[in-house]
Write a protein that holds these residues in place. Structure first.
Motif, short mmCIF file in Angstrom:
data_model
loop_
_atom_site.label_atom_id
_atom_site.label_comp_id
_atom_site.label_asym_id
_atom_site.label_seq_id
_atom_site.Cartn_x
_atom_site.Cartn_y
_atom_site.Cartn_z
N PRO A 199 8.79 37.27 68.14
CA PRO A 199 9.60 38.15 69.01
C PRO A 199 10.97 37.60 69.36
O PRO A 199 11.92 38.37 69.50
N SER A 200 11.11 36.29 69.48
CA SER A 200 12.42 35.72 69.81
C SER A 200 13.40 35.95 68.67
O SER A 200 14.56 36.34 68.88
N LEU A 201 12.95 35.70 67.43
CA LEU A 201 13.79 35.95 66.27
C LEU A 201 14.10 37.44 66.14
O LEU A 201 15.22 37.83 65.81
N ALA A 202 13.09 38.28 66.41
CA ALA A 202 13.29 39.72 66.33
C ALA A 202 14.36 40.19 67.33
O ALA A 202 15.21 41.02 67.00
N ARG A 203 14.34 39.65 68.54
CA ARG A 203 15.34 40.03 69.53
C ARG A 203 16.74 39.58 69.11
O ARG A 203 17.72 40.30 69.29
N PHE A 204 16.81 38.38 68.52
CA PHE A 204 18.10 37.89 68.01
C PHE A 204 18.64 38.82 66.92
O PHE A 204 19.82 39.18 66.92
N MET A 205 17.78 39.23 66.00
CA MET A 205 18.21 40.11 64.91
C MET A 205 18.58 41.50 65.44
O MET A 205 19.54 42.11 64.96
N LEU A 206 17.83 41.98 66.44
CA LEU A 206 18.14 43.28 67.02
C LEU A 206 19.53 43.28 67.66
O LEU A 206 20.31 44.22 67.47
N ARG A 207 19.85 42.21 68.38
CA ARG A 207 21.18 42.13 69.00
C ARG A 207 22.27 42.10 67.93
O ARG A 207 23.34 42.69 68.10
N SER A 208 22.00 41.43 66.81
CA SER A 208 22.98 41.39 65.72
C SER A 208 23.20 42.78 65.13
O SER A 208 24.33 43.19 64.84
N LEU A 209 22.11 43.52 64.95
CA LEU A 209 22.21 44.88 64.43
C LEU A 209 22.99 45.78 65.39
O LEU A 209 23.83 46.59 64.97
N GLN A 210 22.71 45.63 66.68
CA GLN A 210 23.42 46.46 67.67
C GLN A 210 24.90 46.13 67.70
O GLN A 210 25.74 47.03 67.78
N ARG A 211 25.24 44.84 67.61
CA ARG A 211 26.66 44.46 67.59
C ARG A 211 27.35 45.00 66.34
O ARG A 211 28.51 45.41 66.38
N THR A 212 26.64 44.98 65.22
CA THR A 212 27.25 45.37 63.95
C THR A 212 27.44 46.89 63.85
O THR A 212 28.51 47.36 63.45
N PHE A 213 26.41 47.64 64.20
CA PHE A 213 26.42 49.06 63.90
C PHE A 213 26.64 49.98 65.10
O PHE A 213 27.02 51.14 64.91
N ILE A 214 26.41 49.51 66.32
CA ILE A 214 26.54 50.39 67.48
C ILE A 214 27.79 50.07 68.30
O ILE A 214 28.62 50.94 68.55
N HIS A 215 27.95 48.79 68.69
CA HIS A 215 29.07 48.43 69.55
C HIS A 215 30.40 48.70 68.85
O HIS A 215 30.66 48.22 67.75
N GLY A 216 31.24 49.47 69.48
CA GLY A 216 32.53 49.85 68.89
C GLY A 216 32.46 51.10 68.03
O GLY A 216 33.50 51.62 67.61
N ASN A 217 31.24 51.57 67.75
CA ASN A 217 31.07 52.77 66.92
C ASN A 217 30.44 53.92 67.70
O ASN A 217 30.06 54.94 67.10
N GLU A 218 30.31 53.77 69.02
CA GLU A 218 29.60 54.77 69.82
C GLU A 218 30.20 56.16 69.67
O GLU A 218 29.47 57.15 69.50
N SER A 219 31.52 56.27 69.73
CA SER A 219 32.15 57.60 69.68
C SER A 219 31.92 58.29 68.34
O SER A 219 31.67 59.50 68.29
N VAL A 220 31.97 57.52 67.26
CA VAL A 220 31.75 58.11 65.92
C VAL A 220 30.31 58.60 65.79
O VAL A 220 30.06 59.71 65.30
#
Length: 272
Positions: A199-220
């Motif tokens: 779960p610790s590694l999974a949370r780290f990877m989830l945060r990376s995915l959110q930074r890559t694909f969601i943060h800064g792309n919310e409006s699109v």
């Protein structure tokens, strides 16, 4: 003889080895290995010349050429190595590995996926990579260096999944002549497994995915489908993120099963 052999064998966890290296504990412990990887990414960032390509639907990807003195001296027929980075990886995070390819005389290009190197231009992304995009990137690279004596492709970790999907779907069209999966990670059940077992590694990877694909792309994303975007932003696990993102991967994809038919490496690898 036997005592000499046993005295030269070290054991780290479950792994006996005769290989000597002061970094061996880092290689054989998953957390130390991850720490070493992150340190290398920070300390050994390569210089890259980035070219941006616009796809037919308006999405943007990159072809990132390694920019070293050795690369500039390569002959026109130098072999071409096309690199597919990992889940949230960028070209400047592939430094240690592509430096070795540079030393061995390969011309190196890293393929940046949608959302990896710059914000999304359209509300379309595939966390495992898009085979159509990869094919256009490969064609572009080969057109730029048509005299290359060989064209190889390497997938790093999750990038190996895109490699197999691409080579399977475009087996009769690809200019790639040889390929390798490095630390292959293309089992699509891995996300739930990591949520459960690491779960610790999974949370780290989830945060990376959110930074890559969601943060800064919310409006699109919200302009395309506000409900789906909100569901994606509220995910709490890797498995949830994977399931929520599939609707953004292509216009004709609505559920995981239709995503698997198009993008699951395990469906396409037999044709590669």
């Amino acid at each position: 003889s036997s005592s000499s052999s046993s005295s030269s064998t070290a054991t780290f966890g479950l792994y006996p080895t005769t290989l000597f290296s002061p970094l061996l504990p880092f290689y054989l412990n998953r957390w130390l290995n991850l720490l070493l990887l992150l340190a290398k990414r920070v300390l050994l960032r390569p210089k890259l010349h980035v070219e941006r390509l616009t796809m037919p639907d308006g999405g943007r990807v990159t072809v990132e050429w390694l920019d070293t003195e050795n690369q500039r001296r390569l002959p026109s027929d130098a072999p071409l190595l096309l690199v597919l980075p990992t889940l949230c990886g960028r070209g400047d995070e592939c430094g240690p590995w592509i430096a070795t390819a540079d030393w061995r005389g390969w011309r190196v290009a890293v393929f940046g996926r949608r959302g990896h190197s710059e914000p999304l231009a359209t509300a379309k992304f595939n966390m495992m990579g898009d085979a159509e995009d990869a094919h256009r990137q490969a064609e572009y690279a080969v057109r730029k260096f048509p005299d290359a004596s060989n064209v190889a492709m390497a997938g790093l970790s999750a990038g190996s999944g895109l490699l197999l999907t691409y080579l399977g779907r475009f087996a009769d069209e690809t200019p790639v002549k040889m390929a390798a999966c490095l630390c292959p990670a293309y089992d699509m059940g891995i996300f739930e497994k990591l949520d459960d077992k690491a779960p610790s590694l999974a949370r780290f990877m989830l945060r990376s995915l959110q930074r890559t694909f969601i943060h800064g792309n919310e409006s699109v994303l919200e302009a395309s489908d506000s409900k789906r975007s909100q569901t994606l932003a509220s995910t709490k696990s890797l498995g949830e993120f994977f399931r929520a993102h599939v609707g953004f991967s292509a216009d004709d994809i609505e559920d995981v099963e239709s995503w698997r038919e198009k993008s699951d490496p395990n469906v396409h690898f037999v044709k590669a």
